[in-house]
Design a protein around this motif. Structure first.
Motif, PDB file in Angstrom:
ATOM      1  N   ALA A  67       0.806  -1.224   0.000  1.00 38.92           N
ATOM      2  CA  ALA A  67       0.000   0.000   0.000  1.00 38.92           C
ATOM      3  C   ALA A  67       0.839   1.274   0.000  1.00 38.92           C
ATOM      4  CB  ALA A  67      -0.955   0.009   1.189  1.00 38.92           C
ATOM      5  N   GLU A  68       1.994   1.243   0.636  1.00 39.40           N
ATOM      6  CA  GLU A  68       2.843   2.431   0.737  1.00 39.40           C
ATOM      7  C   GLU A  68       3.943   2.453  -0.329  1.00 39.40           C
ATOM      8  OE1 GLU A  68       2.303   4.900   2.885  1.00 39.40           O
ATOM      9  OE2 GLU A  68       0.720   3.929   4.046  1.00 39.40           O
ATOM     10  N   ALA A  69       3.994   1.429  -1.155  1.00 38.55           N
ATOM     11  CA  ALA A  69       5.062   1.332  -2.157  1.00 38.55           C
ATOM     12  C   ALA A  69       4.873   2.385  -3.249  1.00 38.55           C
ATOM     13  CB  ALA A  69       5.069  -0.058  -2.786  1.00 38.55           C
ATOM     14  N   PRO A  70       5.986   2.858  -3.814  1.00 42.39           N
ATOM     15  CA  PRO A  70       5.871   3.795  -4.940  1.00 42.39           C
ATOM     16  C   PRO A  70       5.084   3.134  -6.073  1.00 42.39           C
ATOM     17  CG  PRO A  70       8.157   3.604  -4.206  1.00 42.39           C
ATOM     18  CD  PRO A  70       7.369   2.557  -3.471  1.00 42.39           C
ATOM     19  N   GLY A  71       4.172   3.861  -6.632  1.00 42.51           N
ATOM     20  CA  GLY A  71       3.372   3.345  -7.735  1.00 42.51           C
ATOM     21  C   GLY A  71       2.169   2.517  -7.319  1.00 42.51           C
ATOM     22  N   ALA A  72       1.914   2.388  -6.015  1.00 42.97           N
ATOM     23  CA  ALA A  72       0.774   1.590  -5.557  1.00 42.97           C
ATOM     24  C   ALA A  72      -0.535   2.124  -6.124  1.00 42.97           C
ATOM     25  CB  ALA A  72       0.720   1.559  -4.035  1.00 42.97           C
ATOM     26  N   SER A  73      -0.678   3.436  -6.191  1.00 38.05           N
ATOM     27  CA  SER A  73      -1.933   3.997  -6.705  1.00 38.05           C
ATOM     28  C   SER A  73      -2.096   3.715  -8.200  1.00 38.05           C
ATOM     29  CB  SER A  73      -2.017   5.492  -6.424  1.00 38.05           C
ATOM     30  OG  SER A  73      -0.971   6.174  -7.074  1.00 38.05           O
ATOM     31  N   ILE A  74      -0.987   3.527  -8.912  1.00 40.68           N
ATOM     32  CA  ILE A  74      -1.077   3.170 -10.336  1.00 40.68           C
ATOM     33  C   ILE A  74      -1.587   1.742 -10.482  1.00 40.68           C
ATOM     34  CG2 ILE A  74       0.272   2.770 -12.449  1.00 40.68           C
ATOM     35  CD1 ILE A  74       2.148   5.044 -11.413  1.00 40.68           C
ATOM     36  N   VAL A  75      -1.075   0.839  -9.648  1.00 41.08           N
ATOM     37  CA  VAL A  75      -1.458  -0.571  -9.725  1.00 41.08           C
ATOM     38  C   VAL A  75      -2.846  -0.806  -9.137  1.00 41.08           C
ATOM     39  CG1 VAL A  75      -0.866  -2.911  -8.976  1.00 41.08           C
ATOM     40  CG2 VAL A  75       0.935  -1.323  -9.670  1.00 41.08           C
ATOM     41  N   PHE A  76      -3.097  -0.248  -7.963  1.00 43.00           N
ATOM     42  CA  PHE A  76      -4.341  -0.513  -7.247  1.00 43.00           C
ATOM     43  C   PHE A  76      -5.451   0.483  -7.542  1.00 43.00           C
ATOM     44  CE2 PHE A  76      -1.362  -2.155  -3.716  1.00 43.00           C
ATOM     45  CZ  PHE A  76      -1.300  -3.414  -4.286  1.00 43.00           C
ATOM     46  N   GLY A  77      -5.083   1.703  -7.855  1.00 44.07           N
ATOM     47  CA  GLY A  77      -6.046   2.793  -7.946  1.00 44.07           C
ATOM     48  C   GLY A  77      -6.014   3.584  -6.657  1.00 44.07           C
ATOM     49  N   GLY A  78      -6.160   4.888  -6.765  1.00 46.82           N
ATOM     50  CA  GLY A  78      -6.088   5.758  -5.598  1.00 46.82           C
ATOM     51  C   GLY A  78      -7.105   5.434  -4.529  1.00 46.82           C
ATOM     52  N   ASP A  79      -8.318   5.071  -4.934  1.00 41.72           N
ATOM     53  CA  ASP A  79      -9.355   4.764  -3.957  1.00 41.72           C
ATOM     54  C   ASP A  79      -9.033   3.497  -3.173  1.00 41.72           C
ATOM     55  OD1 ASP A  79      -9.716   3.247  -6.290  1.00 41.72           O
ATOM     56  OD2 ASP A  79     -11.896   3.276  -6.182  1.00 41.72           O
ATOM     57  N   VAL A  80      -8.409   2.531  -3.818  1.00 38.94           N
ATOM     58  CA  VAL A  80      -8.043   1.289  -3.138  1.00 38.94           C
ATOM     59  C   VAL A  80      -6.868   1.531  -2.196  1.00 38.94           C
ATOM     60  CG1 VAL A  80      -7.201  -1.073  -3.479  1.00 38.94           C
ATOM     61  CG2 VAL A  80      -9.001  -0.162  -4.963  1.00 38.94           C
ATOM     62  N   VAL A  81      -5.904   2.333  -2.613  1.00 36.19           N
ATOM     63  CA  VAL A  81      -4.783   2.680  -1.726  1.00 36.19           C
ATOM     64  C   VAL A  81      -5.309   3.409  -0.498  1.00 36.19           C
ATOM     65  CG1 VAL A  81      -2.688   4.083  -1.499  1.00 36.19           C
ATOM     66  CG2 VAL A  81      -3.030   2.681  -3.542  1.00 36.19           C
ATOM     67  N   GLU A  82      -6.241   4.309  -0.697  1.00 34.65           N
ATOM     68  CA  GLU A  82      -6.856   5.010   0.435  1.00 34.65           C
ATOM     69  C   GLU A  82      -7.517   4.016   1.385  1.00 34.65           C
ATOM     70  OE1 GLU A  82     -10.688   7.883   0.999  1.00 34.65           O
ATOM     71  OE2 GLU A  82      -9.349   8.379  -0.660  1.00 34.65           O
ATOM     72  N   ALA A  83      -8.217   3.035   0.839  1.00 35.20           N
ATOM     73  CA  ALA A  83      -8.879   2.015   1.665  1.00 35.20           C
ATOM     74  C   ALA A  83      -7.856   1.141   2.388  1.00 35.20           C
ATOM     75  CB  ALA A  83      -9.799   1.154   0.799  1.00 35.20           C
ATOM     76  N   LEU A  84      -6.767   0.775   1.713  1.00 34.93           N
ATOM     77  CA  LEU A  84      -5.715  -0.022   2.352  1.00 34.93           C
ATOM     78  C   LEU A  84      -5.095   0.745   3.518  1.00 34.93           C
ATOM     79  CD1 LEU A  84      -4.052  -1.470  -0.857  1.00 34.93           C
ATOM     80  CD2 LEU A  84      -5.126  -2.830   0.955  1.00 34.93           C
ATOM     81  N   LYS A  85      -4.864   2.029   3.321  1.00 37.65           N
ATOM     82  CA  LYS A  85      -4.310   2.858   4.397  1.00 37.65           C
ATOM     83  C   LYS A  85      -5.308   2.983   5.552  1.00 37.65           C
ATOM     84  CE  LYS A  85      -1.125   5.423   1.486  1.00 37.65           C
ATOM     85  NZ  LYS A  85      -0.756   6.722   0.918  1.00 37.65           N
ATOM     86  N   ALA A  86      -6.586   3.114   5.230  1.00 31.43           N
ATOM     87  CA  ALA A  86      -7.614   3.183   6.273  1.00 31.43           C
ATOM     88  C   ALA A  86      -7.654   1.875   7.059  1.00 31.43           C
ATOM     89  CB  ALA A  86      -8.982   3.482   5.650  1.00 31.43           C
ATOM     90  N   TRP A  87      -7.527   0.746   6.346  1.00 29.85           N
ATOM     91  CA  TRP A  87      -7.485  -0.570   7.004  1.00 29.85           C
ATOM     92  C   TRP A  87      -6.310  -0.624   7.968  1.00 29.85           C
ATOM     93  CZ3 TRP A  87     -10.349  -5.221   6.053  1.00 29.85           C
ATOM     94  CH2 TRP A  87      -9.842  -6.353   6.714  1.00 29.85           C
ATOM     95  N   ASN A  88      -5.139  -0.228   7.492  1.00 29.92           N
ATOM     96  CA  ASN A  88      -3.949  -0.247   8.338  1.00 29.92           C
ATOM     97  C   ASN A  88      -4.113   0.673   9.543  1.00 29.92           C
ATOM     98  OD1 ASN A  88      -2.369  -2.173   7.030  1.00 29.92           O
ATOM     99  ND2 ASN A  88      -1.558  -0.686   5.590  1.00 29.92           N
ATOM    100  N   ASN A  89      -4.658   1.847   9.332  1.00 38.63           N
ATOM    101  CA  ASN A  89      -4.865   2.807  10.431  1.00 38.63           C
ATOM    102  C   ASN A  89      -5.849   2.252  11.454  1.00 38.63           C
ATOM    103  OD1 ASN A  89      -3.084   4.697   9.417  1.00 38.63           O
ATOM    104  ND2 ASN A  89      -4.673   5.814   8.314  1.00 38.63           N
TER     105      ASN A  89
END
Length: 95
Positions: A67-89
């Motif tokens: 989720a925090e890797a460079p380019g994660a939003s390209i692979v997953f999509g920004g909304d999914v990265v946001e959700a992954l970060k929310a999960w971690n938080n």
């Protein structure tokens, strides 16, 4: 020799399963985050439990790690990265 070779995990059926799991995980993460934003704690728990118990949950855990890797939003999509970060938080807050 890599684990994927030892256990024969590169079979086409398993590759397709992991690809499908990736799509399902993205959808469930969007639902998780939407329910979290709306404050619907019971739905958050339902989605969370389902994600942890699903087949190919290892795909989800790999996504969490990246989720925090460079380019994660390209692979997953920004909304999914946001959700992954929310999960971690949320997981960190509950420890």
């Amino acid at each position: 020799m890599a684990t994927i070779e030892v256990f024969g995990l590169s079979r086409i059926s398993l590759e397709r399963g992991r690809a499908s799991a990736f799509i399902r995980n993205k959808s469930m993460l969007r639902d998780f985050n939407g329910q979290l934003i709306q404050g619907n704690s019971s739905a958050v728990e339902e989605v969370k439990n389902s994600m942890l118990e699903q087949p190919f949950a290892d795909v989800f855990f790999a996504m969490l790690q990246q989720a925090e890797a460079p380019g994660a939003s390209i692979v997953f999509g920004g909304d999914v990265v946001e959700a992954l970060k929310a999960w971690n938080n949320l997981s960190i807050q509950r420890r």
